[in-house]
Design a protein around this motif. Structure first.
Motif, PDB file in Angstrom:
ATOM      1  N   LYS A   1       0.832  -1.197   0.000  1.00 31.06           N
ATOM      2  CA  LYS A   1       0.000   0.000   0.000  1.00 31.06           C
ATOM      3  C   LYS A   1       0.867   1.247   0.000  1.00 31.06           C
ATOM      4  CE  LYS A   1      -3.737   2.296   2.549  1.00 31.06           C
ATOM      5  NZ  LYS A   1      -4.613   2.220   3.737  1.00 31.06           N
ATOM      6  N   VAL A   2       0.533   2.185  -0.891  1.00 33.56           N
ATOM      7  CA  VAL A   2       1.170   3.504  -0.876  1.00 33.56           C
ATOM      8  C   VAL A   2       0.073   4.540  -0.718  1.00 33.56           C
ATOM      9  CG1 VAL A   2       3.132   2.771  -2.274  1.00 33.56           C
ATOM     10  CG2 VAL A   2       1.118   3.728  -3.397  1.00 33.56           C
ATOM     11  N   GLU A   3       0.389   5.635  -0.045  1.00 31.95           N
ATOM     12  CA  GLU A   3      -0.586   6.694   0.194  1.00 31.95           C
ATOM     13  C   GLU A   3       0.142   8.014   0.327  1.00 31.95           C
ATOM     14  OE1 GLU A   3      -2.596   5.685   3.771  1.00 31.95           O
ATOM     15  OE2 GLU A   3      -0.768   5.430   4.931  1.00 31.95           O
ATOM     16  N   ARG A   4      -0.608   9.095   0.360  1.00 38.88           N
ATOM     17  CA  ARG A   4       0.006  10.406   0.544  1.00 38.88           C
ATOM     18  C   ARG A   4       0.674  10.469   1.913  1.00 38.88           C
ATOM     19  NH1 ARG A   4       0.571  13.187  -4.259  1.00 38.88           N
ATOM     20  NH2 ARG A   4      -1.321  12.924  -5.499  1.00 38.88           N
ATOM     21  N   PRO A   5       1.844  11.130   2.010  1.00 39.57           N
ATOM     22  CA  PRO A   5       2.545  11.193   3.300  1.00 39.57           C
ATOM     23  C   PRO A   5       1.714  11.869   4.373  1.00 39.57           C
ATOM     24  CG  PRO A   5       3.948  11.951   1.500  1.00 39.57           C
ATOM     25  CD  PRO A   5       2.567  11.838   0.951  1.00 39.57           C
ATOM     26  N   ARG A   6       1.827  11.367   5.583  1.00 38.84           N
ATOM     27  CA  ARG A   6       1.167  12.007   6.719  1.00 38.84           C
ATOM     28  C   ARG A   6       2.126  13.009   7.352  1.00 38.84           C
ATOM     29  NH1 ARG A   6      -1.719   6.550   9.290  1.00 38.84           N
ATOM     30  NH2 ARG A   6      -2.836   5.988   7.358  1.00 38.84           N
ATOM     31  N   ALA A   7       1.708  13.603   8.461  1.00 38.19           N
ATOM     32  CA  ALA A   7       2.553  14.594   9.142  1.00 38.19           C
ATOM     33  C   ALA A   7       3.931  14.006   9.436  1.00 38.19           C
ATOM     34  CB  ALA A   7       1.879  15.045  10.435  1.00 38.19           C
ATOM     35  N   GLY A   8       4.983  14.737   9.081  1.00 33.84           N
ATOM     36  CA  GLY A   8       6.348  14.260   9.289  1.00 33.84           C
ATOM     37  C   GLY A   8       6.943  13.583   8.073  1.00 33.84           C
ATOM     38  N   GLY A   9       6.092  13.282   7.091  1.00 31.97           N
ATOM     39  CA  GLY A   9       6.577  12.646   5.877  1.00 31.97           C
ATOM     40  C   GLY A   9       7.020  13.666   4.852  1.00 31.97           C
ATOM     41  N   VAL A  10       7.645  13.190   3.791  1.00 32.44           N
ATOM     42  CA  VAL A  10       8.101  14.064   2.718  1.00 32.44           C
ATOM     43  C   VAL A  10       7.747  13.423   1.383  1.00 32.44           C
ATOM     44  CG1 VAL A  10      10.010  15.009   4.071  1.00 32.44           C
ATOM     45  CG2 VAL A  10      10.377  12.966   2.683  1.00 32.44           C
ATOM     46  N   GLY A  11       7.851  14.208   0.325  1.00 33.30           N
ATOM     47  CA  GLY A  11       7.647  13.664  -1.004  1.00 33.30           C
ATOM     48  C   GLY A  11       6.183  13.542  -1.391  1.00 33.30           C
ATOM     49  N   ASP A  12       5.941  12.725  -2.427  1.00 34.90           N
ATOM     50  CA  ASP A  12       4.606  12.585  -3.001  1.00 34.90           C
ATOM     51  C   ASP A  12       3.809  11.440  -2.392  1.00 34.90           C
ATOM     52  OD1 ASP A  12       4.860  14.649  -5.105  1.00 34.90           O
ATOM     53  OD2 ASP A  12       6.421  13.311  -5.870  1.00 34.90           O
ATOM     54  N   TYR A  13       4.481  10.329  -2.076  1.00 30.57           N
ATOM     55  CA  TYR A  13       3.799   9.151  -1.538  1.00 30.57           C
ATOM     56  C   TYR A  13       4.672   8.509  -0.465  1.00 30.57           C
ATOM     57  CZ  TYR A  13       0.572   9.508  -5.439  1.00 30.57           C
ATOM     58  OH  TYR A  13      -0.367   9.970  -6.324  1.00 30.57           O
TER      59      TYR A  13
ATOM     60  N   ASP B   1      -5.370   4.751  -7.710  1.00 35.82           N
ATOM     61  CA  ASP B   1      -5.628   3.427  -7.149  1.00 35.82           C
ATOM     62  C   ASP B   1      -6.643   2.620  -7.964  1.00 35.82           C
ATOM     63  OD1 ASP B   1      -3.905   3.858  -5.056  1.00 35.82           O
ATOM     64  OD2 ASP B   1      -5.453   4.371  -3.604  1.00 35.82           O
ATOM     65  N   HIS B   2      -7.357   3.278  -8.870  1.00 38.34           N
ATOM     66  CA  HIS B   2      -8.470   2.633  -9.572  1.00 38.34           C
ATOM     67  C   HIS B   2      -8.070   1.328 -10.276  1.00 38.34           C
ATOM     68  CE1 HIS B   2     -12.415   2.418 -11.408  1.00 38.34           C
ATOM     69  NE2 HIS B   2     -11.882   2.392 -12.614  1.00 38.34           N
ATOM     70  N   PRO B   3      -6.968   1.290 -11.032  1.00 36.95           N
ATOM     71  CA  PRO B   3      -6.609   0.011 -11.681  1.00 36.95           C
ATOM     72  C   PRO B   3      -6.414  -1.123 -10.680  1.00 36.95           C
ATOM     73  CG  PRO B   3      -5.385   1.816 -12.668  1.00 36.95           C
ATOM     74  CD  PRO B   3      -6.046   2.368 -11.437  1.00 36.95           C
ATOM     75  N   ALA B   4      -5.764  -0.824  -9.549  1.00 41.87           N
ATOM     76  CA  ALA B   4      -5.539  -1.862  -8.544  1.00 41.87           C
ATOM     77  C   ALA B   4      -6.845  -2.335  -7.930  1.00 41.87           C
ATOM     78  CB  ALA B   4      -4.598  -1.344  -7.453  1.00 41.87           C
ATOM     79  N   VAL B   5      -7.799  -1.419  -7.756  1.00 42.25           N
ATOM     80  CA  VAL B   5      -9.106  -1.795  -7.203  1.00 42.25           C
ATOM     81  C   VAL B   5      -9.829  -2.734  -8.161  1.00 42.25           C
ATOM     82  CG1 VAL B   5     -11.399  -0.932  -6.577  1.00 42.25           C
ATOM     83  CG2 VAL B   5      -9.359   0.267  -5.788  1.00 42.25           C
ATOM     84  N   LEU B   6      -9.818  -2.415  -9.465  1.00 39.22           N
ATOM     85  CA  LEU B   6     -10.486  -3.275 -10.439  1.00 39.22           C
ATOM     86  C   LEU B   6      -9.854  -4.660 -10.488  1.00 39.22           C
ATOM     87  CD1 LEU B   6     -11.193  -0.908 -13.480  1.00 39.22           C
ATOM     88  CD2 LEU B   6     -12.628  -1.411 -11.490  1.00 39.22           C
ATOM     89  N   LEU B   7      -8.530  -4.713 -10.454  1.00 46.16           N
ATOM     90  CA  LEU B   7      -7.856  -6.007 -10.483  1.00 46.16           C
ATOM     91  C   LEU B   7      -8.170  -6.810  -9.226  1.00 46.16           C
ATOM     92  CD1 LEU B   7      -5.907  -8.002 -11.762  1.00 46.16           C
ATOM     93  CD2 LEU B   7      -4.006  -6.705 -10.768  1.00 46.16           C
ATOM     94  N   SER B   8      -8.164  -6.153  -8.067  1.00 48.41           N
ATOM     95  CA  SER B   8      -8.484  -6.831  -6.816  1.00 48.41           C
ATOM     96  C   SER B   8      -9.918  -7.342  -6.822  1.00 48.41           C
ATOM     97  CB  SER B   8      -8.278  -5.869  -5.638  1.00 48.41           C
ATOM     98  OG  SER B   8      -8.716  -6.437  -4.426  1.00 48.41           O
ATOM     99  N   ALA B   9     -10.845  -6.527  -7.339  1.00 47.91           N
ATOM    100  CA  ALA B   9     -12.255  -6.943  -7.394  1.00 47.91           C
ATOM    101  C   ALA B   9     -12.422  -8.152  -8.292  1.00 47.91           C
ATOM    102  CB  ALA B   9     -13.120  -5.795  -7.893  1.00 47.91           C
ATOM    103  N   ALA B  10     -11.678  -8.201  -9.391  1.00 46.09           N
ATOM    104  CA  ALA B  10     -11.758  -9.349 -10.290  1.00 46.09           C
ATOM    105  C   ALA B  10     -11.159 -10.595  -9.644  1.00 46.09           C
ATOM    106  CB  ALA B  10     -11.037  -9.036 -11.603  1.00 46.09           C
ATOM    107  N   ARG B  11     -10.013 -10.458  -9.036  1.00 48.39           N
ATOM    108  CA  ARG B  11      -9.341 -11.608  -8.426  1.00 48.39           C
ATOM    109  C   ARG B  11     -10.149 -12.208  -7.284  1.00 48.39           C
ATOM    110  NH1 ARG B  11      -3.101  -9.350  -8.429  1.00 48.39           N
ATOM    111  NH2 ARG B  11      -2.408 -10.469 -10.313  1.00 48.39           N
ATOM    112  N   HIS B  12     -10.762 -11.335  -6.489  1.00 48.41           N
ATOM    113  CA  HIS B  12     -11.491 -11.795  -5.307  1.00 48.41           C
ATOM    114  C   HIS B  12     -12.985 -11.957  -5.556  1.00 48.41           C
ATOM    115  CE1 HIS B  12      -8.024 -11.460  -2.589  1.00 48.41           C
ATOM    116  NE2 HIS B  12      -7.702 -10.371  -3.272  1.00 48.41           N
ATOM    117  N   ARG B  13     -13.397 -11.766  -6.826  1.00 47.92           N
ATOM    118  CA  ARG B  13     -14.822 -11.923  -7.182  1.00 47.92           C
ATOM    119  C   ARG B  13     -15.677 -11.031  -6.286  1.00 47.92           C
ATOM    120  NH1 ARG B  13     -11.342 -14.601  -9.790  1.00 47.92           N
ATOM    121  NH2 ARG B  13     -11.560 -16.836 -10.224  1.00 47.92           N
ATOM    122  N   ALA B  14     -15.269  -9.756  -6.168  1.00 46.33           N
ATOM    123  CA  ALA B  14     -15.879  -8.863  -5.185  1.00 46.33           C
ATOM    124  C   ALA B  14     -16.266  -7.526  -5.810  1.00 46.33           C
ATOM    125  CB  ALA B  14     -14.923  -8.639  -4.014  1.00 46.33           C
TER     126      ALA B  14
END
Length: 324
Positions: free
Chosen positions: A32-44, A248-261
């Motif tokens: 999982k990657v996400e936007r940095p929280r307080a104290g973080g740097v950069g883009d993700y 994140d959209h491509p990863a969500v679609l792939l996960s939904a397909a793999r897990h039949r969800a």
């Protein structure tokens, strides 16, 4: 580089470290990657090193250092920093968000479709119970969108959900499909009546309304004489949240397909809609304000969000009206 690309790149770095003997851990299914929280740097940022530290038997910052060595030279990543107890922070090469917007514009509603499951053959038993038939039909759509060869025993024979077979179907196709697909397969279907109310408490309304708003913003911008052009401005929180969700959209679609969800797609669309609606009021100039580069960038982002909403709803078999 999109967040999905970055997630895969970090996962490959973990796998490489394991193959080379630098880490002795089981390779996780995803990172999982996400936007940095307080104290973080950069883009993700990613906390993957913290999760691997205990099974590896070494300090999380040491795990992060191992991964950093294998990420410093990766295309699309300008810099990798280690912060706090072992967070990996990534600064992407300039215009990463612009690349994401251009990719969505180029792919249209097919953004997120891939050949990740090419070579996979899946056959489902023909379902007669209405909800099972609908789930099967939707999962087949998701698998096709990821390149899989999927279908039912009677290949080529369409699956129909018959009106009246289940109470929400009397509500109309869109509301009925949402009532059956939004909950996880093991949960009860949603009550139908609230899905007919055009109110922000109705998640289906919010998703479809957000798509309609994106269309309206584009039309109104055209009347004001400007169009979309993403110029990588500084992002307020709402815009950053939306960019992350679109990536994140491509990863969500792939996960939904793999897990039949299919419910994973529905939940993701709700999040995209809420993020779009949170910043929509900043897209168009106010009063005597002249259109600026920031307005053009926000419009491009809003249009990209509308594209993702339309594509996701299509996979669920739900319409995405231009006006509500």
């Amino acid at each position: 580089m999109t967040p999905a690309d970055l997630s895969l790149t970090v996962l490959q770095a973990v796998r490489r470290a394991v193959d080379e003997g630098a880490l002795r851990v089981d390779v996780p299914a995803r990172v999982k990657v996400e936007r940095p929280r307080a104290g973080g740097v950069g883009d993700y940022a990613s906390s993957v090193a913290l999760g691997l530290a205990r099974p590896a038997g070494i300090d999380a910052r040491d795990v992060a250092a191992v991964l950093k060595e294998r990420l410093d030279d990766r295309p699309g990543i300008a810099r990798v920093d280690i912060t706090g107890p072992g967070f990996l922070n990534f600064t992407l090469e300039r215009d990463a968000d612009g690349e994401l917007i251009r990719r969505i514009r180029a792919a249209g509603p097919s953004y997120g479709h891939s050949d990740a499951l090419a070579g996979t053959r899946v056959r489902f038993r023909t379902a007669t119970e209405p909800r099972a038939a609908l789930l099967t039909d939707t999962v087949v759509r998701l698998l096709h969108a990821q390149g899989a060869d999927a279908g039912t025993a009677e290949d080529g024979e369409p699956i129909h959900v018959l009106p009246g077979a289940y109470e929400p179907l009397a509500l109309g196709t869109d509301a009925a499909r949402w009532a059956l697909l939004r909950p996880a397969a093991h949960d009860q279907a949603l009550p139908g009546a609230p899905l007919l109310v055009q109110h922000e408490r109705n998640p289906l309304f919010r998703v479809r309304y957000a798509h309609a708003r994106a269309t309206t913003l584009s039309r109104n911008a055209g009347q004001l004489g400007f169009g979309p052009a993403y110029d990588h401005p500084d992002h307020p929180v709402d815009e950053s949240r939306l960019l992350t969700l679109l990536g994140d959209h491509p990863a969500v679609l792939l996960s939904a397909a793999r897990h039949r969800a299919p419910d994973r797609v529905a939940r993701h669309l709700e999040a995209v809609a809420d993020a779009l609606l949170a910043f929509q009021h900043t897209v168009l100039p106010l009063g005597d304000e002249k259109p600026s580069a920031a307005h053009r960038s926000r419009l491009a982002l809003a249009e990209a969000a509308g594209t993702v909403l339309a594509g996701g709803l299509s996979l669920l078999g739900i319409s995405a009206p231009d006006q509500i």
